[in-house]
Design a protein around this motif. Structure first.
Motif, PDB file in Angstrom:
ATOM      1  N   PRO A  44      17.753  -2.349  40.558  1.00  6.73           N
ATOM      2  CA  PRO A  44      17.433  -2.257  39.127  1.00  6.73           C
ATOM      3  C   PRO A  44      15.922  -2.239  38.872  1.00  6.73           C
ATOM      4  CG  PRO A  44      18.239  -4.456  39.688  1.00  6.73           C
ATOM      5  CD  PRO A  44      18.392  -3.622  40.915  1.00  6.73           C
ATOM      6  N   GLY A  45      15.521  -1.933  37.662  1.00  2.00           N
ATOM      7  CA  GLY A  45      14.112  -1.704  37.380  1.00  2.00           C
ATOM      8  C   GLY A  45      13.326  -2.902  36.893  1.00  2.00           C
ATOM      9  N   VAL A  46      13.957  -4.065  36.824  1.00  2.00           N
ATOM     10  CA  VAL A  46      13.230  -5.258  36.395  1.00  2.00           C
ATOM     11  C   VAL A  46      13.334  -6.326  37.465  1.00  2.00           C
ATOM     12  CG1 VAL A  46      13.438  -4.880  33.911  1.00  2.00           C
ATOM     13  CG2 VAL A  46      15.218  -6.147  35.113  1.00  2.00           C
ATOM     14  N   TYR A  47      12.352  -7.251  37.463  1.00  2.00           N
ATOM     15  CA  TYR A  47      12.328  -8.265  38.490  1.00  2.00           C
ATOM     16  C   TYR A  47      13.266  -9.427  38.183  1.00  2.00           C
ATOM     17  CZ  TYR A  47      11.104 -11.671  41.885  1.00  2.00           C
ATOM     18  OH  TYR A  47      11.208 -12.563  42.899  1.00  2.00           O
ATOM     19  N   GLN A  48      14.064  -9.772  39.179  1.00  2.00           N
ATOM     20  CA  GLN A  48      14.885 -10.981  39.099  1.00  2.00           C
ATOM     21  C   GLN A  48      14.854 -11.632  40.473  1.00  2.00           C
ATOM     22  OE1 GLN A  48      18.609  -9.175  37.625  1.00  2.00           O
ATOM     23  NE2 GLN A  48      18.678 -10.876  36.194  1.00  2.00           N
ATOM     24  N   SER A 119       5.810 -13.268  38.594  1.00  5.49           N
ATOM     25  CA  SER A 119       5.554 -12.526  37.347  1.00  5.49           C
ATOM     26  C   SER A 119       5.792 -11.036  37.527  1.00  5.49           C
ATOM     27  CB  SER A 119       4.136 -12.799  36.866  1.00  5.49           C
ATOM     28  OG  SER A 119       3.212 -12.381  37.839  1.00  5.49           O
ATOM     29  N   SER A 120       5.372 -10.486  38.679  1.00  2.95           N
ATOM     30  CA  SER A 120       5.645  -9.076  38.943  1.00  2.95           C
ATOM     31  C   SER A 120       5.542  -8.820  40.437  1.00  2.95           C
ATOM     32  CB  SER A 120       4.667  -8.182  38.186  1.00  2.95           C
ATOM     33  OG  SER A 120       3.383  -8.309  38.724  1.00  2.95           O
ATOM     34  N   VAL A 121       6.159  -7.732  40.862  1.00  2.00           N
ATOM     35  CA  VAL A 121       6.124  -7.325  42.260  1.00  2.00           C
ATOM     36  C   VAL A 121       5.734  -5.865  42.300  1.00  2.00           C
ATOM     37  CG1 VAL A 121       7.484  -6.949  44.352  1.00  2.00           C
ATOM     38  CG2 VAL A 121       7.935  -8.931  42.938  1.00  2.00           C
ATOM     39  N   GLN A 122       4.826  -5.553  43.212  1.00  2.00           N
ATOM     40  CA  GLN A 122       4.468  -4.158  43.372  1.00  2.00           C
ATOM     41  C   GLN A 122       5.149  -3.627  44.637  1.00  2.00           C
ATOM     42  OE1 GLN A 122       0.503  -2.687  44.676  1.00  2.00           O
ATOM     43  NE2 GLN A 122       0.316  -2.008  42.574  1.00  2.00           N
ATOM     44  N   ILE A 123       5.971  -2.606  44.453  1.00  2.00           N
ATOM     45  CA  ILE A 123       6.581  -1.938  45.595  1.00  2.00           C
ATOM     46  C   ILE A 123       5.681  -0.751  45.938  1.00  2.00           C
ATOM     47  CG2 ILE A 123       8.620  -0.714  46.474  1.00  2.00           C
ATOM     48  CD1 ILE A 123       9.330  -3.584  45.778  1.00  2.00           C
ATOM     49  N   ARG A 124       5.167  -0.762  47.184  1.00  2.00           N
ATOM     50  CA  ARG A 124       4.283   0.317  47.613  1.00  2.00           C
ATOM     51  C   ARG A 124       5.000   1.154  48.658  1.00  2.00           C
ATOM     52  NH1 ARG A 124      -1.406  -2.311  49.230  1.00  2.00           N
ATOM     53  NH2 ARG A 124      -1.566  -3.468  47.295  1.00  2.00           N
ATOM     54  N   ALA A 125       5.017   2.443  48.432  1.00  2.00           N
ATOM     55  CA  ALA A 125       5.641   3.348  49.399  1.00  2.00           C
ATOM     56  C   ALA A 125       4.584   4.291  49.941  1.00  2.00           C
ATOM     57  CB  ALA A 125       6.758   4.133  48.725  1.00  2.00           C
ATOM     58  N   LYS A 135       0.076   9.455  52.043  1.00  2.00           N
ATOM     59  CA  LYS A 135       0.114   9.399  50.577  1.00  2.00           C
ATOM     60  C   LYS A 135       0.838   8.132  50.168  1.00  2.00           C
ATOM     61  CE  LYS A 135      -1.593  13.536  49.691  1.00  2.00           C
ATOM     62  NZ  LYS A 135      -2.828  13.678  48.931  1.00  2.00           N
ATOM     63  N   PHE A 136       0.421   7.545  49.063  1.00  2.00           N
ATOM     64  CA  PHE A 136       1.133   6.366  48.606  1.00  2.00           C
ATOM     65  C   PHE A 136       1.507   6.482  47.142  1.00  2.00           C
ATOM     66  CE2 PHE A 136      -1.606   3.969  45.745  1.00  2.00           C
ATOM     67  CZ  PHE A 136      -2.849   4.533  45.981  1.00  2.00           C
ATOM     68  N   LYS A 137       2.451   5.659  46.751  1.00  2.00           N
ATOM     69  CA  LYS A 137       2.894   5.601  45.357  1.00  2.00           C
ATOM     70  C   LYS A 137       3.355   4.171  45.123  1.00  2.00           C
ATOM     71  CE  LYS A 137       4.159   7.948  41.656  1.00  2.00           C
ATOM     72  NZ  LYS A 137       3.912   9.240  41.049  1.00  2.00           N
ATOM     73  N   THR A 138       3.074   3.643  43.945  1.00  2.00           N
ATOM     74  CA  THR A 138       3.492   2.270  43.687  1.00  2.00           C
ATOM     75  C   THR A 138       4.400   2.207  42.462  1.00  2.00           C
ATOM     76  OG1 THR A 138       1.573   1.801  42.332  1.00  2.00           O
ATOM     77  CG2 THR A 138       1.381   1.274  44.656  1.00  2.00           C
ATOM     78  N   VAL A 139       5.290   1.239  42.506  1.00  2.00           N
ATOM     79  CA  VAL A 139       6.176   0.956  41.379  1.00  2.00           C
ATOM     80  C   VAL A 139       6.063  -0.538  41.123  1.00  2.00           C
ATOM     81  CG1 VAL A 139       8.581   0.844  40.614  1.00  2.00           C
ATOM     82  CG2 VAL A 139       7.805   2.796  41.938  1.00  2.00           C
ATOM     83  N   THR A 140       5.831  -0.918  39.882  1.00  2.00           N
ATOM     84  CA  THR A 140       5.716  -2.341  39.579  1.00  2.00           C
ATOM     85  C   THR A 140       6.976  -2.824  38.867  1.00  2.00           C
ATOM     86  OG1 THR A 140       3.330  -2.145  39.447  1.00  2.00           O
ATOM     87  CG2 THR A 140       4.308  -4.102  38.447  1.00  2.00           C
TER      88      THR A 140
END
Ligand SMILES: *[C@@H]1O[C@H](CO)[C@@H](O)[C@H](O)[C@H]1NC(C)=O
Ligand SMILES: *[C@@H]1O[C@H](CO)[C@@H](O)[C@H](O)[C@H]1NC(C)=O
Ligand SMILES: *[C@@H]1O[C@H](CO)[C@@H](O)[C@H](O)[C@H]1NC(C)=O
Ligand SMILES: *[C@@H]1O[C@H](CO)[C@@H](O)[C@H](O)[C@H]1NC(C)=O
Ligand SMILES: *[C@@H]1O[C@H](CO)[C@@H](O)[C@H](O)[C@H]1NC(C)=O
Ligand SMILES: *[C@@H]1O[C@H](CO)[C@@H](O)[C@H](O)[C@H]1NC(C)=O
Ligand SMILES: *[C@@H]1O[C@H](CO)[C@@H](O)[C@H](O)[C@H]1NC(C)=O
Ligand SMILES: *[C@@H]1O[C@H](CO)[C@@H](O)[C@H](O)[C@H]1NC(C)=O
Length: 184
Positions: A44-48, A119-125, A135-140
């Motif tokens: 899912p798109g929110v942190y739990q 509070s938040s997590v950054q997923i780095r790919a 190349k990288f891309k991040t999703v918070t």
């Protein structure tokens, strides 16, 4: 006798070379990575806390036609600390960051968030291409707003939606009557 010796020498050489190569493959150089034009979805798109997320990397087209060799995934706190665990994936300590390293045939991974509130997590790919470019891309992922508060954030939109659907219903009524007459 000679062929056996040669074989033994080759095997010895191989044993020396393989670990060095495996080391390089395991932890690709990510230092020169630039932001890429590919998509990363985290659901899912929110942190739990204590939740398993599916992370999917969709490789974008790279103009030079380079192929993907590896994907590297990381989950970081705002203070750049590794968080959570990558499920059933080999992870490496890449410059102190816990990193899931996937080969080109896998572009999805499951990540389980830690049992504490963050509070938040950054997923780095990262995508590593055959020419070694990265190349990288991040999703918070941020914490969802309190569940009791979320309905009250959009109180104005509800009556608007209702009145507009009423409006549509009023418009449709003569049409329905007309088609009813046609059918009867
Ligand atoms: C990063 O880029 C610089 C300049 O282009 C180059 O000298 C260096 O070797 C690169 N480092 C890696 C790890 O690729
Ligand atoms: C990223 O890719 C999309 C679709 O492939 C393209 O429309 C867009 O222009 C690209 N953006 C950049 C910055 O290259
Ligand atoms: C976290 O790491 C990124 C990339 O290495 C860096 O740009 C950023 O400044 C770091 N943030 C902190 C708070 O150290
Ligand atoms: C990861 O490697 C760095 C040095 O490369 C080391 O300082 C750190 O303790 C290692 N972390 C783990 C969890 O092994
Ligand atoms: C990629 O990794 C998967 C799972 O670890 C493995 O089954 C597969 O053989 C690997 N493919 C290649 C090309 O290494
Ligand atoms: C991730 O978890 C889901 C649900 O448990 C599972 O169906 C899927 O195969 C997993 N994917 C990977 C790459 O482990
Ligand atoms: C996560 O799970 C652990 C063990 O099951 C539990 O102790 C902890 O309170 C949980 N955390 C949250 C935020 O639910
Ligand atoms: C995490 O936050 C939620 C909502 O803010 C709270 O109900 C829960 O007790 C917190 N859990 C932990 C382990 O701090």
């Amino acid at each position: 006798m000679a062929p056996a010796l040669l074989l033994a020498q080759l095997l010895f050489l191989g044993a020396l070379l393989v670990p060095a190569q495996a080391q390089a493959e395991k932890c690709p150089q990510l230092g020169n990575a630039t932001e890429g034009n590919f998509s990363v979805t985290v659901t899912p798109g929110v942190y739990q806390a204590n939740t398993t997320y599916l992370v999917e990397v969709k490789k974008g087209t790279k103009s030079t036609g380079e192929e993907v060799t590896q994907y590297v995934l990381q989950a970081l706190s705002p203070r750049n600390e590794s968080l959570g665990t990558w499920v059933e994936i080999s992870t490496e300590n890449c410059s102190s960051v816990h990193s899931a390293v996937l080969n080109s045939t896998q572009n999805t991974a499951n990540w389980t968030s830690p049992g504490t509130n963050v509070s938040s997590v950054q997923i780095r790919a990262y995508i590593i291409y055959t020419d070694k470019s990265t190349k990288f891309k991040t999703v918070t992922l941020s914490r969802a707003p309190e569940t009791t508060k979320s309905p009250s954030t959009t109180p104005n939109s509800v009556p608007t939606v209702r009145s507009s659907s009423l409006f549509v219903a009023v418009l449709q009524l003569p049409l329905l009557l007309a088609t009813g007459k046609l059918l009867s």
